[in-house]
Enzyme design. Structure first.
Site, PDB file in Angstrom:
ATOM      1  N   ASP A   1       0.846  -1.199   0.000  1.00 44.86           N
ATOM      2  CA  ASP A   1       0.000   0.000   0.000  1.00 44.86           C
ATOM      3  C   ASP A   1       0.879   1.246   0.000  1.00 44.86           C
ATOM      4  OD1 ASP A   1      -1.784   2.063   0.552  1.00 44.86           O
ATOM      5  OD2 ASP A   1      -2.005   1.500   2.678  1.00 44.86           O
TER       6      ASP A   1
ATOM      7  N   ASP B   1      -8.205 -14.666 -18.216  1.00 46.25           N
ATOM      8  CA  ASP B   1      -9.115 -15.162 -17.190  1.00 46.25           C
ATOM      9  C   ASP B   1     -10.212 -16.009 -17.834  1.00 46.25           C
ATOM     10  OD1 ASP B   1     -10.147 -14.810 -14.317  1.00 46.25           O
ATOM     11  OD2 ASP B   1     -11.895 -14.236 -15.501  1.00 46.25           O
TER      12      ASP B   1
ATOM     13  N   ASP C   1      -1.707  -0.862  -3.948  1.00 40.34           N
ATOM     14  CA  ASP C   1      -1.797  -0.020  -5.140  1.00 40.34           C
ATOM     15  C   ASP C   1      -0.510  -0.107  -5.966  1.00 40.34           C
ATOM     16  OD1 ASP C   1       0.007   1.617  -3.695  1.00 40.34           O
ATOM     17  OD2 ASP C   1      -1.689   2.579  -2.692  1.00 40.34           O
TER      18      ASP C   1
ATOM     19  N   GLU D   1      -6.052 -19.381 -18.359  1.00 35.65           N
ATOM     20  CA  GLU D   1      -6.578 -20.038 -17.151  1.00 35.65           C
ATOM     21  C   GLU D   1      -7.377 -21.258 -17.594  1.00 35.65           C
ATOM     22  OE1 GLU D   1      -9.165 -19.415 -13.099  1.00 35.65           O
ATOM     23  OE2 GLU D   1      -9.785 -18.413 -14.912  1.00 35.65           O
TER      24      GLU D   1
HETATM   25  C1  NOJ Z   1     -11.116 -16.742 -12.419  1.00 33.53           C
HETATM   26  C2  NOJ Z   1     -10.409 -15.826 -11.470  1.00 33.53           C
HETATM   27  O1  NOJ Z   1      -9.168 -16.392 -11.130  1.00 33.53           O
HETATM   28  C3  NOJ Z   1     -11.314 -15.641 -10.275  1.00 33.53           C
HETATM   29  O2  NOJ Z   1     -10.676 -14.952  -9.234  1.00 33.53           O
HETATM   30  C4  NOJ Z   1     -12.536 -14.898 -10.733  1.00 33.53           C
HETATM   31  O3  NOJ Z   1     -13.444 -14.799  -9.655  1.00 33.53           O
HETATM   32  C5  NOJ Z   1     -13.211 -15.621 -11.896  1.00 33.53           C
HETATM   33  N1  NOJ Z   1     -12.291 -16.077 -12.891  1.00 33.53           N
HETATM   34  C6  NOJ Z   1     -14.182 -14.696 -12.586  1.00 33.53           C
HETATM   35  O4  NOJ Z   1     -13.468 -13.718 -13.286  1.00 33.53           O
END
Ligand code: NOJ
Length: 562
Positions: free
Chosen positions: A28, A215, A36, A277
């Site tokens: 922070d 993501d 931040d 991911e």
């Molecule tokens: C995967 C992310 O790692 C997680 O933290 C998030 O809640 C979900 N996708 C939705 O974006």
């Protein structure tokens, strides 16, 4: 089974070590209790100060920042309302540019989280889309009429609990969301959506970012006919989402097209990386689909073998062998133990019988992560042996995105693994650089001992072990590029494997037993007896030793053929 000894290319995202920062709780800089960008800038020297002989830095090569874009923070940044700006919580675009410059000056690459399977419901695109059925963003999201009986359009569920459909009175229609109702899924069938996201990608690449972590990269595309998912026979997972076969809302063939297009955009630029991911399923026989048949999709897909494994040598070895088997020879694996969605590995892995040995387990786990084939990802604080904070009062929890399941049960919040980085023994672990302000989440009470300052000063600390391991890895082609070959067959209480290139052989021994093992480590079938110690919890680095026929409890030894 033994994969090639030299990579076809020599890329930073293959040889480098990537460190995940959760910006809300890393540092922070402005003293308001929330992490931040200025805080991260001030702590860059800890991550890598650019000096290969530094006594104080960790020595990682890249940082991945969990989302920093403008967001109402329902899912703590994974709900973006402006892709081209920085959330004021974290600072400004100018702060980000400075972070990029400062990171690059130290040789640290910067990877952003690209959250584009959905936006926030506050995003102007969604605000326009929901206002009527005939505005210019009307089909940017997944809208469907109710069934004639007024029911949800189909049986698709939200991963965060309950139905995936939320009704919108303005349009008299439902919209679909894989996650929270405040996170509507984009309609990736729409070329205008694709174009808009490509522009977002170019915006950040033009600024100089080195790559993206995509993501939820398996759920971009959905069945255009919105067919019901079949149920998994006999499955009774607490999360109802896991009881369906996601034939129609996940991993559709078109998903590959979308990622291929991202890859084309990325390749307009030099040397950038795409990380997905993904949930590589260890029952697969081939993970080519994640990389693309023509090596034209992800550079690095995530597989969740270790997060879902117990701390057990046979189990871990099976997962490592499977990954070796399913990764195409031309592709590159990733390795990780922790991230912001799962309990930290020490919290998962320290069972009662082992709870008096957290430091030993942390070192053994670190050795595993950093001596396997593939790009290692560290999650902030794991290098200190941080564990989940299980004492967060209910009114301080911040993970508001998950909702109750049909049984009324709430999944465990993810806050425990997201508590402030433990820098020193100042109030709140130095998170706000000495300012005594209450942080966004409470610091773990062990911070007076488990912190960067204390561990840098203690030669045998977990942090110093990570620092040494990282240097050993960076100095060894075999560890960076070499093939992987096991020397033991389960059941064994040790892992023993070779990493080899044409010119270098490294032997890695990791003992899981906390007392004398039932079976000795003999007969490794190695024709080489004399080894130089690269790093060991038992032998002095640099010494030459005979091949041990047994290991002391929790021994980690990384040896180089002399
Ligand atoms: C995967 C992310 O790692 C997680 O933290 C998030 O809640 C979900 N996708 C939705 O974006």
């Amino acid at each position: 089974m033994v994969k090639p000894t030299t990579p076809t290319t020599n890329k930073w995202w293959q040889s480098g070590i990537i460190y995940q920062i959760y910006p809300l709780t890393f540092a922070d800089g402005n003293g308001d209790g929330t992490g931040d960008l200025r805080g991260i800038i001030q702590r860059l020297d800890y991550l890598n100060d650019g000096n290969p002989n530094s006594e104080t830095c960790l020595g990682i090569d890249a940082i991945w920042l969990s989302p920093i874009n403008k967001s109402p923070m329902v899912d703590n940044g994974y709900d973006i309302s402006d892709y081209l700006d920085i959330c004021p919580v974290f600072g400004t675009l100018a702060d980000f540019e400075e972070l990029l410059t400062e990171a690059h000056r130290r040789g640290i690459k910067v990877i952003l989280d690209l959250v584009v399977s959905h936006t926030s419901n506050q995003h102007p695109w969604f605000q326009a889309s929901k206002s009527s059925r005939n505005n210019d963003k009307a089909d940017w999201y997944l809208w469907q009429d109710p069934q004639p009986n007024g029911q949800f359009p189909n049986n698709w569920l939200s991963y965060f609990g309950g139905t995936g459909w939320t009704y919108c009175a303005e349009r008299e229609q439902y919209y679909f969301h894989t996650f929270n109702e405040n996170q509507p899924d984009l309609n990736w069938q729409n070329p205008a959506v694709r174009q808009a996201i490509h522009d977002v990608i170019r915006f950040w690449l033009d600024k100089g970012v080195d790559g993206f972590r995509l993501d939820a990269s398996s759920v971009y595309s959905k069945d255009p006919d919105f067919r019901d998912n079949p149920m998994k026979y006999g499955s009774s997972d607490k999360n109802a989402y896991n009881n369906q076969h996601h034939l129609y809302d996940k991993n559709l063939p078109e998903n590959h097209q979308i990622i291929q297009e991202f890859r084309q955009v990325i390749e307009e630029y030099d040397d950038r990386a795409l990380i997905g991911e993904t949930f590589i399923d260890s029952r697969l026989y081939d993970s080519t689909i994640f990389y693309g048949n023509k090596n034209n999709e992800l550079h690095l897909p995530f597989g969740f073998e270790f997060p879902f494994s117990p701390w057990h040598p046979g189990y871990l070895q099976r997962e490592i062998e499977k990954k070796e088997l399913i990764t195409p020879a031309w592709a590159w694996p990733t390795q990780f133990l922790d991230n912001h969605d799962i309990p930290r590995h020490l919290s998962r892995w320290i069972e009662c019988s082992l709870c008096s040995h957290p430091v030993s387990i942390a070192k053994a786990a670190a050795a595993l992560l950093l001596t396997l084939r593939g790009t290692p990802f560290l999650y902030y604080g794991q290098e200190l042996g941080m564990v989940d904070n299980m004492d967060i009062p209910a009114d301080r929890l911040q993970d508001r995105a998950v909702v109750a399941t049909e049984t009324g049960e709430l999944p465990p919040p993810r806050d425990g693994a997201r508590t402030p980085m433990q820098w020193d023994d100042l109030p709140h672990a130095g998170f706000s650089f000495g300012a005594n302000v209450t942080p966004w989440l409470p610091v773990h009470k062990n911070y007076t001992e488990v912190n960067v300052k204390a561990e840098l000063a203690a030669p045998d600390s977990i942090l110093n072990f990570y620092r040494q391991l990282i240097r050993v890895r960076q100095g060894s082609d075999a560890l960076k590029w070499g093939s992987w070959k096991t020397l033991v067959v389960y059941p064994h209480e040790q892992l023993a494997y070779l990493r080899e290139t044409a010119t270098e052989t490294v032997l890695v021994l990791i003992n899981f037993a906390y007392e004398k093992p039932l079976k000795d480590l003999i007969d490794l079938e190695l024709d080489w007896q004399r080894w130089t110690v690269l790093l060991s919890t038992r032998f002095e680095a640099g010494h030459v030793v005979d091949l041990p026929d047994n290991l002391v409890p929790f021994e980690v030894s990384i040896l180089n053929k002399v």
